[in-house]
Design a protein around this motif. Structure first.
Motif, PDB file in Angstrom:
ATOM      1  N   MET A 132      -1.016   0.846 -10.461  1.00  0.00           N
ATOM      2  CA  MET A 132      -2.251   1.343  -9.861  1.00  0.00           C
ATOM      3  C   MET A 132      -2.854   0.193  -9.064  1.00  0.00           C
ATOM      4  SD  MET A 132      -5.880   2.424 -11.627  1.00  0.00           S
ATOM      5  CE  MET A 132      -5.325   3.968 -12.355  1.00  0.00           C
ATOM      6  N   GLU A 133      -3.292   0.486  -7.846  1.00  0.00           N
ATOM      7  CA  GLU A 133      -3.840  -0.548  -6.980  1.00  0.00           C
ATOM      8  C   GLU A 133      -4.926   0.049  -6.105  1.00  0.00           C
ATOM      9  OE1 GLU A 133      -5.022  -3.596  -4.930  1.00  0.00           O
ATOM     10  OE2 GLU A 133      -3.592  -3.880  -6.579  1.00  0.00           O
ATOM     11  N   SER A 175      -5.352  -0.182  -0.191  1.00  0.00           N
ATOM     12  CA  SER A 175      -4.390   0.756   0.401  1.00  0.00           C
ATOM     13  C   SER A 175      -3.207   0.037   1.047  1.00  0.00           C
ATOM     14  CB  SER A 175      -5.081   1.659   1.426  1.00  0.00           C
ATOM     15  OG  SER A 175      -5.688   0.893   2.456  1.00  0.00           O
ATOM     16  N   SER A 206      -1.840  -2.759   0.062  1.00  0.00           N
ATOM     17  CA  SER A 206      -0.942  -3.189  -1.017  1.00  0.00           C
ATOM     18  C   SER A 206      -0.174  -2.004  -1.595  1.00  0.00           C
ATOM     19  CB  SER A 206      -1.736  -3.881  -2.129  1.00  0.00           C
ATOM     20  OG  SER A 206      -2.300  -5.080  -1.667  1.00  0.00           O
ATOM     21  N   VAL A 207      -0.828  -0.846  -1.689  1.00  0.00           N
ATOM     22  CA  VAL A 207      -0.132   0.364  -2.140  1.00  0.00           C
ATOM     23  C   VAL A 207       1.014   0.684  -1.194  1.00  0.00           C
ATOM     24  CG1 VAL A 207      -0.345   2.847  -2.523  1.00  0.00           C
ATOM     25  CG2 VAL A 207      -2.150   1.316  -3.317  1.00  0.00           C
ATOM     26  N   CYS A 219       3.904  -1.646  -1.774  1.00  0.00           N
ATOM     27  CA  CYS A 219       4.641  -1.268  -2.986  1.00  0.00           C
ATOM     28  C   CYS A 219       5.564  -0.078  -2.721  1.00  0.00           C
ATOM     29  CB  CYS A 219       3.669  -0.920  -4.105  1.00  0.00           C
ATOM     30  SG  CYS A 219       2.803  -2.319  -4.826  1.00  0.00           S
ATOM     31  N   VAL A 253       3.681   3.586  -7.294  1.00  0.00           N
ATOM     32  CA  VAL A 253       2.307   3.092  -7.335  1.00  0.00           C
ATOM     33  C   VAL A 253       1.375   4.150  -6.773  1.00  0.00           C
ATOM     34  CG1 VAL A 253       0.715   1.330  -6.446  1.00  0.00           C
ATOM     35  CG2 VAL A 253       3.031   0.689  -7.115  1.00  0.00           C
ATOM     36  N   ILE A 254       0.206   4.295  -7.413  1.00  0.00           N
ATOM     37  CA  ILE A 254      -0.823   5.170  -6.886  1.00  0.00           C
ATOM     38  C   ILE A 254      -2.052   4.339  -6.538  1.00  0.00           C
ATOM     39  CG2 ILE A 254      -0.038   7.176  -8.198  1.00  0.00           C
ATOM     40  CD1 ILE A 254      -2.506   6.709 -10.044  1.00  0.00           C
ATOM     41  N   GLN A 255      -2.847   4.835  -5.595  1.00  0.00           N
ATOM     42  CA  GLN A 255      -4.103   4.175  -5.283  1.00  0.00           C
ATOM     43  C   GLN A 255      -5.146   4.627  -6.292  1.00  0.00           C
ATOM     44  OE1 GLN A 255      -5.509   4.670  -1.265  1.00  0.00           O
ATOM     45  NE2 GLN A 255      -6.980   3.000  -1.465  1.00  0.00           N
TER      46      GLN A 255
END
Length: 202
Positions: A52-53, A56, A58-59, A62, A69-71
């Motif tokens: 989870m990050e 946006s 960085s998402v 990933c 990965v989800i935002q």
């Protein structure tokens, strides 16, 4: 949001975490940044790693690396995860940026059977010296930006964290302390350690 560790080796606190995750585990990396830890856990520990990050960009990085990965915002979105969905929940260099670190910690230990948390120690002697002699909020290697642009909103120390977990009935299974990029003794860690890593459970 986690600062990138750069090409090559993992950042020291992430390397400690990666080395102490049991092979084949289910892992949630909260504030996973560019996904360096997740990639290492998948590659070296055969882990089912999710992330989870908030950021946006960085998402997107990933996802481009093939990572799941989800935002999301740790202060809000951890409540949506079911109990014991993961073997480990990880929060590295993010606790001090959350609005309610105590509630985030409770969610980590509800979602994961164990939790890793790492953070910069605001009671390190260089921080104390900066305040004592300069009278100003410190800028150091681990706290590299001025007070008005830092994402850090809670100035947690090693002893603050130990006191918090004691009041919540949380078990500290292991602790690691870093000075520079090297592990240091637990003796006087609140004064000597720049960075702390804790492994916890209920």
């Amino acid at each position: 949001m986690r600062a990138p560790s750069g090409a090559g080796a993992l950042r020291p606190d992430l390397a400690i975490i990666a080395a102490n995750v049991a092979p084949g585990s289910r892992v949630l990396d909260v504030g996973c940044g560019d996904g360096d830890l997740m990639a290492a856990l998948q590659r070296d520990r055969n882990a089912d790693a999710r992330g989870m990050e908030l950021d946006s960009a960085s998402v997107a990085t990933c996802v481009s690396r093939g990572l799941s990965v989800i935002q999301g915002d740790a202060d809000v979105d951890l409540a949506d995860y079911p109990d014991h969905a993961f073997d480990y929940a990880i929060l590295s260099q993010t606790l001090q940026t959350t609005r309610r670190p105590d509630l985030v910690l409770e969610h980590l230990l509800r979602i994961g059977r164990k939790a890793f948390v790492s953070f910069p120690n605001f009671a390190h002697w260089r921080v104390r010296l900066s305040l004592l002699w300069g009278g100003r909020m410190p800028v150091t290697r681990l706290l590299p930006v001025a007070w008005y642009e830092t994402p850090n909103i809670h100035h947690v120390t090693v002893d603050d964290f130990r006191a918090l977990v004691a009041t919540r009935g949380i078990v500290l299974e292991r602790a690691w302390f870093l000075n520079g990029d090297r592990e240091t003794s637990a003796a006087a860690a609140n004064f000597r350690a720049e960075h702390a890593v804790f492994l916890m459970s209920r």
